[in-house]
Design a protein around this motif. Sequence first.
Motif, mmCIF file in Angstrom:
data_model
loop_
_atom_site.group_PDB
_atom_site.id
_atom_site.type_symbol
_atom_site.label_atom_id
_atom_site.label_comp_id
_atom_site.label_asym_id
_atom_site.label_seq_id
_atom_site.Cartn_x
_atom_site.Cartn_y
_atom_site.Cartn_z
ATOM 1 N N VAL A 1 0.744 -1.345 -0.408
ATOM 2 C CA VAL A 1 -0.184 0.257 -0.152
ATOM 3 C C VAL A 1 0.449 1.213 -0.018
ATOM 4 C CG1 VAL A 1 -2.133 1.032 1.299
ATOM 5 C CG2 VAL A 1 -1.700 -1.103 0.863
ATOM 6 N N ILE A 2 1.873 1.265 1.237
ATOM 7 C CA ILE A 2 2.710 2.210 0.895
ATOM 8 C C ILE A 2 3.617 2.651 -0.434
ATOM 9 C CG2 ILE A 2 5.152 3.250 2.018
ATOM 10 C CD1 ILE A 2 3.994 1.370 5.035
ATOM 11 N N ALA A 3 3.935 1.813 -1.292
ATOM 12 C CA ALA A 3 4.157 1.721 -2.240
ATOM 13 C C ALA A 3 3.603 1.920 -3.488
ATOM 14 C CB ALA A 3 5.315 0.066 -2.619
ATOM 15 N N TYR A 4 2.472 1.598 -3.630
ATOM 16 C CA TYR A 4 2.173 1.852 -4.844
ATOM 17 C C TYR A 4 0.904 3.774 -4.296
ATOM 18 C CZ TYR A 4 -2.646 3.148 -6.125
ATOM 19 O OH TYR A 4 -4.044 4.365 -7.029
ATOM 20 N N CYS A 5 1.486 3.806 -2.895
ATOM 21 C CA CYS A 5 1.375 5.369 -2.796
ATOM 22 C C CYS A 5 2.298 6.174 -3.071
ATOM 23 C CB CYS A 5 0.498 5.573 -1.609
ATOM 24 S SG CYS A 5 -0.999 5.180 -1.250
ATOM 25 N N LEU B 1 7.567 14.751 -0.210
ATOM 26 C CA LEU B 1 8.534 14.120 0.680
ATOM 27 C C LEU B 1 7.218 15.187 2.611
ATOM 28 C CD1 LEU B 1 10.553 13.267 2.768
ATOM 29 C CD2 LEU B 1 12.146 15.128 1.811
ATOM 30 N N LEU B 2 7.524 16.031 1.886
ATOM 31 C CA LEU B 2 6.588 16.765 3.215
ATOM 32 C C LEU B 2 4.720 16.454 3.656
ATOM 33 C CD1 LEU B 2 6.992 20.947 1.792
ATOM 34 C CD2 LEU B 2 8.245 19.787 4.118
ATOM 35 N N SER B 3 4.370 15.838 2.177
ATOM 36 C CA SER B 3 3.204 15.189 2.235
ATOM 37 C C SER B 3 3.059 13.949 3.770
ATOM 38 C CB SER B 3 2.390 14.803 1.083
ATOM 39 O OG SER B 3 2.458 15.884 0.197
ATOM 40 N N VAL B 4 4.398 13.288 3.641
ATOM 41 C CA VAL B 4 4.418 12.172 3.791
ATOM 42 C C VAL B 4 4.697 11.925 4.991
ATOM 43 C CG1 VAL B 4 6.663 9.878 4.406
ATOM 44 C CG2 VAL B 4 5.666 10.988 1.954
ATOM 45 N N PHE C 1 0.427 11.537 1.523
ATOM 46 C CA PHE C 1 0.237 11.739 3.286
ATOM 47 C C PHE C 1 -0.255 10.492 3.535
ATOM 48 C CE2 PHE C 1 -3.272 12.326 5.972
ATOM 49 C CZ PHE C 1 -3.236 13.137 6.942
ATOM 50 N N TYR C 2 -1.068 10.193 2.647
ATOM 51 C CA TYR C 2 -1.775 8.094 3.199
ATOM 52 C C TYR C 2 0.073 7.224 3.038
ATOM 53 C CZ TYR C 2 -5.112 4.507 3.867
ATOM 54 O OH TYR C 2 -5.518 3.658 4.305
ATOM 55 N N ALA C 3 0.532 7.210 2.115
ATOM 56 C CA ALA C 3 1.653 6.276 2.192
ATOM 57 C C ALA C 3 2.374 7.381 4.074
ATOM 58 C CB ALA C 3 2.572 6.775 1.634
ATOM 59 N N GLY C 4 2.709 8.325 4.352
ATOM 60 C CA GLY C 4 3.018 8.434 5.138
ATOM 61 C C GLY C 4 2.431 7.664 6.638
ATOM 62 N N PHE C 5 1.091 8.153 6.826
ATOM 63 C CA PHE C 5 -0.015 7.611 7.782
ATOM 64 C C PHE C 5 0.252 6.188 7.951
ATOM 65 C CE2 PHE C 5 -4.205 6.658 9.296
ATOM 66 C CZ PHE C 5 -4.427 8.043 10.372
ATOM 67 N N ILE C 6 0.510 5.638 7.032
ATOM 68 C CA ILE C 6 0.093 4.052 7.060
ATOM 69 C C ILE C 6 1.492 3.689 7.603
ATOM 70 C CG2 ILE C 6 -0.058 1.916 5.627
ATOM 71 C CD1 ILE C 6 -2.500 2.844 6.601
ATOM 72 N N GLY C 7 2.968 4.103 7.108
ATOM 73 C CA GLY C 7 4.338 3.795 7.585
ATOM 74 C C GLY C 7 4.488 4.096 8.979
ATOM 75 N N GLY C 8 3.555 5.237 9.162
ATOM 76 C CA GLY C 8 3.901 5.589 10.543
ATOM 77 C C GLY C 8 2.770 4.422 11.257
#
Length: 206
Positions: free
Chosen positions: A40-44, A60-63, A142-149
């Motif tokens: 999911v993170i890779a896709y985003c 980067l800022l969004s992540v 943003f969603y990649a960062g959110f799910i990464g978190g």
Amino acid sequence: MSNRQYVSNSQESVPMFKNGLLEKLSKVHFSVPLFLYIPVIAYCCWTALVTVNAGVLIWLLSVLAGIFIWSLTEYIMHRFVFHFEPESSWGKKLHFIFHGVHHDYPNDRLRLVLPPSVSIPLALGFWFLYRSFIPEVYFYGFYAGFIGGYLFYDISHYALHHFNFKAKFWKKLKKHHMMHHYADASKGYGVSSSFWDKIFGSDFQK
């Protein structure tokens, strides 16, 4: 949590369901979230950088924004959802299933990360929530960062309970979480960070 401090050192918690299938679904190996959410993170990230062409800086800022919002979400959910204790009998049972069992049996390796039956609906809910108002150019990063978190939270939670660390950062984080379990469950709600505990006054006194 209430003031009771029942804590078992057993490596396996008591069965939560009489139904064998439900009992199996309530347990999950710590690697499962990695297989579910790294794609999911890779896709985003791919969508943000290639399809939407947001640019590296905006991505980067969004992540970073997603990681920051996740850290606040983690704190709020742990403090006000997982540690909310209902008065009704069915509410108490639900509370035990979601979080009480982890405090009673903190060494159960199969109940340290969120099962897919919980994490997938939450992930979808947050996807549609943030997609409804975040512009596309920012959303995927943003969603990649959110799910990464979230992924860092889940895996580090397992590690804090079962790994011995030498690095100062991890030793400090482990001490913070172990105090939540063994000293005072009404403090130390941050798992992957103690930042919001400091902000909201729920950190442990030095």
